[in-house]
Scaffold this motif. Structure first.
Motif, PDB file in Angstrom:
ATOM      1  N   THR A   1      -1.281  -1.713   8.154  1.00  0.00           N
ATOM      2  CA  THR A   1      -1.379  -0.449   9.172  1.00  0.00           C
ATOM      3  C   THR A   1      -0.529  -0.745  10.262  1.00  0.00           C
ATOM      4  O   THR A   1      -0.562   0.171  11.239  1.00  0.00           O
ATOM      5  CB  THR A   1      -2.815  -0.168   9.605  1.00  0.00           C
TER       6      THR A   1
ATOM      7  N   ASP B   1       0.133   5.145  13.214  1.00  0.00           N
ATOM      8  CA  ASP B   1      -0.169   5.460  14.219  1.00  0.00           C
ATOM      9  C   ASP B   1      -1.811   5.525  13.907  1.00  0.00           C
ATOM     10  O   ASP B   1      -2.154   5.122  12.813  1.00  0.00           O
ATOM     11  CB  ASP B   1      -0.094   6.801  14.426  1.00  0.00           C
ATOM     12  N   SER B   2      -2.640   5.356  14.870  1.00  0.00           N
ATOM     13  CA  SER B   2      -4.155   4.973  14.795  1.00  0.00           C
ATOM     14  C   SER B   2      -4.892   5.869  13.929  1.00  0.00           C
ATOM     15  O   SER B   2      -5.818   5.578  13.211  1.00  0.00           O
ATOM     16  CB  SER B   2      -4.791   5.028  16.318  1.00  0.00           C
ATOM     17  N   HIS B   3      -4.622   7.251  14.005  1.00  0.00           N
ATOM     18  CA  HIS B   3      -5.324   7.938  13.179  1.00  0.00           C
ATOM     19  C   HIS B   3      -5.028   7.600  11.380  1.00  0.00           C
ATOM     20  O   HIS B   3      -5.942   7.653  10.752  1.00  0.00           O
ATOM     21  CB  HIS B   3      -4.687   9.687  13.549  1.00  0.00           C
TER      22      HIS B   3
ATOM     23  N   ALA C   1      -3.961   5.098  10.428  1.00  0.00           N
ATOM     24  CA  ALA C   1      -4.128   3.647  10.020  1.00  0.00           C
ATOM     25  C   ALA C   1      -5.603   3.873   9.608  1.00  0.00           C
ATOM     26  O   ALA C   1      -6.188   3.014   8.885  1.00  0.00           O
ATOM     27  CB  ALA C   1      -3.941   2.692  11.258  1.00  0.00           C
ATOM     28  N   ALA C   2      -6.561   4.519  10.468  1.00  0.00           N
ATOM     29  CA  ALA C   2      -7.970   4.804   9.985  1.00  0.00           C
ATOM     30  C   ALA C   2      -8.203   5.347   8.966  1.00  0.00           C
ATOM     31  O   ALA C   2      -8.961   4.698   8.179  1.00  0.00           O
ATOM     32  CB  ALA C   2      -8.534   5.579  11.188  1.00  0.00           C
TER      33      ALA C   2
ATOM     34  N   ASP D   1      -4.549  -6.889  14.168  1.00  0.00           N
ATOM     35  CA  ASP D   1      -5.243  -5.857  14.845  1.00  0.00           C
ATOM     36  C   ASP D   1      -6.845  -5.961  14.570  1.00  0.00           C
ATOM     37  O   ASP D   1      -7.551  -6.003  13.483  1.00  0.00           O
ATOM     38  CB  ASP D   1      -4.944  -4.433  14.210  1.00  0.00           C
TER      39      ASP D   1
ATOM     40  N   VAL E   1      -9.413  -3.955  15.356  1.00  0.00           N
ATOM     41  CA  VAL E   1      -9.862  -2.753  14.709  1.00  0.00           C
ATOM     42  C   VAL E   1      -9.785  -2.766  13.462  1.00  0.00           C
ATOM     43  O   VAL E   1     -10.703  -2.331  12.584  1.00  0.00           O
ATOM     44  CB  VAL E   1      -9.067  -1.428  15.454  1.00  0.00           C
ATOM     45  N   ALA E   2      -8.549  -2.844  12.900  1.00  0.00           N
ATOM     46  CA  ALA E   2      -8.279  -3.114  11.365  1.00  0.00           C
ATOM     47  C   ALA E   2      -9.306  -4.204  10.534  1.00  0.00           C
ATOM     48  O   ALA E   2      -9.894  -3.854   9.735  1.00  0.00           O
ATOM     49  CB  ALA E   2      -6.732  -3.473  11.057  1.00  0.00           C
TER      50      ALA E   2
END
Length: 251
Positions: free
Chosen positions: A170, A174-176, A178-179, A201, A203-204
């Motif tokens: 990711t 972008d964050s969206h 990637a999610a 990351d 979050v990842a």
């Protein structure tokens, strides 16, 4: 197959003599079947080298690697290629798509190279799951970076491989997006695929079952059922240790 990926006392050095660089320093680690593990650590800690050795893309200087129940020691490049083709999927930051092929053809390519017939319904289903149903006939050059990464995920979904290696999948998204990609990878693990993901990351990493941390080519810590905050805190601590180690080395 309870442990499809095992490394035992794996060392990997580049160069020789005083200029030699040790990327992995006697690392032993196992990844159980159906687990989703994030591999983290400061820059130069050996994350990508671990993934490359585990996948048979790089040969250890010493130690042993077992992939889907087979020792990689002494295997020819052709045998390694066949083993990966039949059992392993990859999702890298570089999408590795064929520019002349459509989305659908790129998803079908691994089966074609393996001499297997793709299930058209399954191919359509995985393309739908990654949100590219209306782009199935487009070529990579007509897609955004996020869409190209989704094609790579769809290719992994369609392969039915028992093991997935992901290296910063990711990092360019972008964050969206990637999610969305991480949710798809999480879904693969929930369906029994063994996943090893290198990432920087937190979050990842929070999507994984387990996070393992490397420092100077060694396994130094682990967090089960991680949160992004826990991962970020541990990573910051290891970053300070790496900085102190580098400072001592320069004295």
């Amino acid at each position: 197959m309870t442990t499809p990926i095992q490394l035992h006392e794996v060392r990997k050095s580049y160069g020789s003599g005083p200029a030699a660089v040790t990327a992995l320093a006697g690392l032993s680690i196992a990844f159980p079947a159906g687990s989703f593990t994030a591999v983290m650590g400061p820059s130069g800690s050996g994350k990508s080298t671990l993934l490359h050795c585990a996948a048979g893309l790089d040969e250890p200087t010493s130690g042993t690697v077992s992939l889907v129940g087979r020792s990689l020691a002494g295997m020819s490049e052709n045998d390694l290629t066949l083993l990966r083709r039949d059992h392993v999927a990859f999702v890298f930051q570089a999408f590795n798509l064929m520019p002349a092929l459509t989305v659908r053809e790129n998803v079908m390519l691994p089966a074609l190279l393996a001499g297997r017939r793709s299930d058209p319904a399954r191919v359509s289903e995985v393309i739908r799951r990654v949100g590219l149903e209306e782009r199935a006939t487009h070529r990579p050059g007509e897609l955004s970076g996020g869409q190209q990464q989704r094609v790579a995920i769809a290719r992994a979904l369609a392969s039915d491989a028992s093991v997935l290696f992901a290296d910063e999948p990711t990092g360019a998204l972008d964050s969206h997006t990637a999610a969305e990609v991480l949710t798809l990878i999480r879904d693969l693990a929930d369906k029994g695929q063994t996943i090893v993901m290198v990432t920087h990351d937190p979050v990842a990493a929070s999507y994984a079952d387990n996070v393992v941390f490397l420092l100077d080519g060694r396994f130094v810590a682990e967090i089960a059922t991680p949160t992004a905050a826990e991962v970020a805190e541990r990573l910051a601590h290891l970053g300070s240790l790496a900085g102190n180690s580098a400072s001592r080395g320069q004295r």
